[in-house]
Design a protein around this motif. Structure first.
Motif, PDB file in Angstrom:
ATOM      1  N   PRO A  65       3.237   4.101 -10.500  1.00  0.00           N
ATOM      2  CA  PRO A  65       4.411   4.039 -11.102  1.00  0.00           C
ATOM      3  C   PRO A  65       5.519   4.718 -10.055  1.00  0.00           C
ATOM      4  O   PRO A  65       5.226   5.055  -8.761  1.00  0.00           O
ATOM      5  N   THR A  66       6.153   3.498 -10.196  1.00  0.00           N
ATOM      6  CA  THR A  66       7.670   4.118  -8.824  1.00  0.00           C
ATOM      7  C   THR A  66       8.469   4.969  -9.018  1.00  0.00           C
ATOM      8  O   THR A  66       9.093   5.439  -8.060  1.00  0.00           O
ATOM      9  N   ASP A  67       8.502   5.549 -10.695  1.00  0.00           N
ATOM     10  CA  ASP A  67       8.892   7.043 -11.035  1.00  0.00           C
ATOM     11  C   ASP A  67       8.065   8.610 -10.186  1.00  0.00           C
ATOM     12  O   ASP A  67       9.090   9.211 -10.833  1.00  0.00           O
ATOM     13  N   THR A  68       6.645   8.479  -9.486  1.00  0.00           N
ATOM     14  CA  THR A  68       6.588   9.955  -9.330  1.00  0.00           C
ATOM     15  C   THR A  68       5.968   9.670  -8.102  1.00  0.00           C
ATOM     16  O   THR A  68       5.612   8.723  -7.038  1.00  0.00           O
ATOM     17  N   CYS A  69       5.711  10.311  -7.623  1.00  0.00           N
ATOM     18  CA  CYS A  69       5.127  10.570  -5.927  1.00  0.00           C
ATOM     19  C   CYS A  69       3.043  10.354  -6.701  1.00  0.00           C
ATOM     20  O   CYS A  69       2.648  11.571  -7.005  1.00  0.00           O
ATOM     21  N   THR A  70       3.107   9.445  -5.418  1.00  0.00           N
ATOM     22  CA  THR A  70       1.629   9.097  -5.834  1.00  0.00           C
ATOM     23  C   THR A  70       1.173   9.522  -4.137  1.00  0.00           C
ATOM     24  O   THR A  70       1.379   9.186  -3.322  1.00  0.00           O
ATOM     25  N   VAL A  71      -0.062   9.980  -4.360  1.00  0.00           N
ATOM     26  CA  VAL A  71      -0.699  10.711  -2.986  1.00  0.00           C
ATOM     27  C   VAL A  71      -2.420  10.105  -2.718  1.00  0.00           C
ATOM     28  O   VAL A  71      -3.236   9.887  -4.105  1.00  0.00           O
ATOM     29  N   PHE A  72      -2.377   8.881  -1.748  1.00  0.00           N
ATOM     30  CA  PHE A  72      -3.805   8.368  -1.369  1.00  0.00           C
ATOM     31  C   PHE A  72      -4.342   8.780  -0.437  1.00  0.00           C
ATOM     32  O   PHE A  72      -3.744   9.491   0.755  1.00  0.00           O
ATOM     33  N   ARG A  73      -5.870   9.529  -0.747  1.00  0.00           N
ATOM     34  CA  ARG A  73      -6.113   9.813   0.577  1.00  0.00           C
ATOM     35  C   ARG A  73      -7.100   8.932   1.071  1.00  0.00           C
ATOM     36  O   ARG A  73      -8.248   8.425   0.510  1.00  0.00           O
ATOM     37  N   ARG A  74      -7.560   9.158   2.548  1.00  0.00           N
ATOM     38  CA  ARG A  74      -8.675   8.338   3.469  1.00  0.00           C
ATOM     39  C   ARG A  74      -9.149   8.802   3.113  1.00  0.00           C
ATOM     40  O   ARG A  74      -9.681  10.226   3.857  1.00  0.00           O
ATOM     41  N   ARG A  75     -10.999   7.971   3.070  1.00  0.00           N
ATOM     42  CA  ARG A  75     -11.932   9.145   2.987  1.00  0.00           C
ATOM     43  C   ARG A  75     -12.396   9.122   4.856  1.00  0.00           C
ATOM     44  O   ARG A  75     -12.247   7.849   5.208  1.00  0.00           O
TER      45      ARG A  75
END
Length: 220
Positions: A65-75
């Motif tokens: 979503p564009t209205d929240t902070c999303t964290v992507f982790r690199r494995r």
């Protein structure tokens, strides 16, 4: 797009996999690398000039979503480095002692020597060297300098010499130029000593049986 990677000095399966964004097992089990995997018992020990095939990478998409902070982790998959210090059979005298692993530009790793008298630590794939310090500032302090990814296959002269040196059969200051009589004599003496200690005929020759025993004794 698939490509071929020519192994350079200091590289191993783990560092190459990290470079291209793959898990090491994904590359090692790729059908195009079957011949190399069959020739090398361990992907961590590759020779410069050998070729590792890199498959085309499949990109993965994720919605957010564009209205929240999303964290992507690199494995990532760090390498397990295991070092055993055996001074005249006294490896168990180090059991339980603290150790510290120092790497240039990376956080220190701390732990205790395990029940086998070994140091085991997860090392980042991009670490080129490390210093293992057992019992730092203590009465039993020992320092071990490691060149990560530098070990050559056992069927190469450099690989056999390195294992004999690590197992304390070949002196650290022994000449390495095989063209010199001094280097050949030192190597034959080291091989004979290893063969005697491991129930092999002490011929001084690095035959197939000696290389197999050397790999087992060294750990890989």
């Amino acid at each position: 797009m698939a490509k071929s990677h020519v192994v350079r000095a200091g590289e191993c399966l783990q560092s190459i996999a990290a470079l291209y964004g793959f898990f090491p097992d994904t590359l090692w089990r790729h059908p195009a690398n079957a011949a190399l995997a069959a020739a090398r018992s361990h992907g961590s020990v590759l020779a410069p000039g050998e070729v590792l095939e890199i498959p085309a990478r499949r990109d993965k998409e994720a919605s957010a979503p564009t209205d929240t902070c999303t964290v992507f982790r690199r494995r990532a998959v760090p390498s397990i480095v295991r070092v055993r210090l055996d001074e005249d059979g006294a490896r168990h005298s180090f059991v339980g002692l603290p150790f510290r692993v120092e790497m240039p530009g990376l956080p220190q790793i701390r732990g205790e020597v395990d029940a086998e008298g070994a140091v085991a630590a997860f090392i980042p794939c991009d670490a080129g060297s490390a210093t293992v310090i057992i019992d730092p500032e203590g009465a039993h302090e020992r320092r071990i300098e490691l060149r990560l990814g530098a070990l050559r296959p056992v069927d190469t002269p450099e690989g056999a010499r390195a294992r004999l040196r690590n197992l304390d059969y070949l002196p650290a200051d022994a000449p390495e130029d095989e063209a010199t009589p001094q280097a050949r004599r030192a190597l034959r003496a080291a091989v004979r000593g290893f063969q005697r200690d491991h129930g092999l005929e002490p011929t001084g020759e690095l035959d197939a049986a000696t290389r197999r025993a050397l790999t087992v004794a060294h750990g890989y």
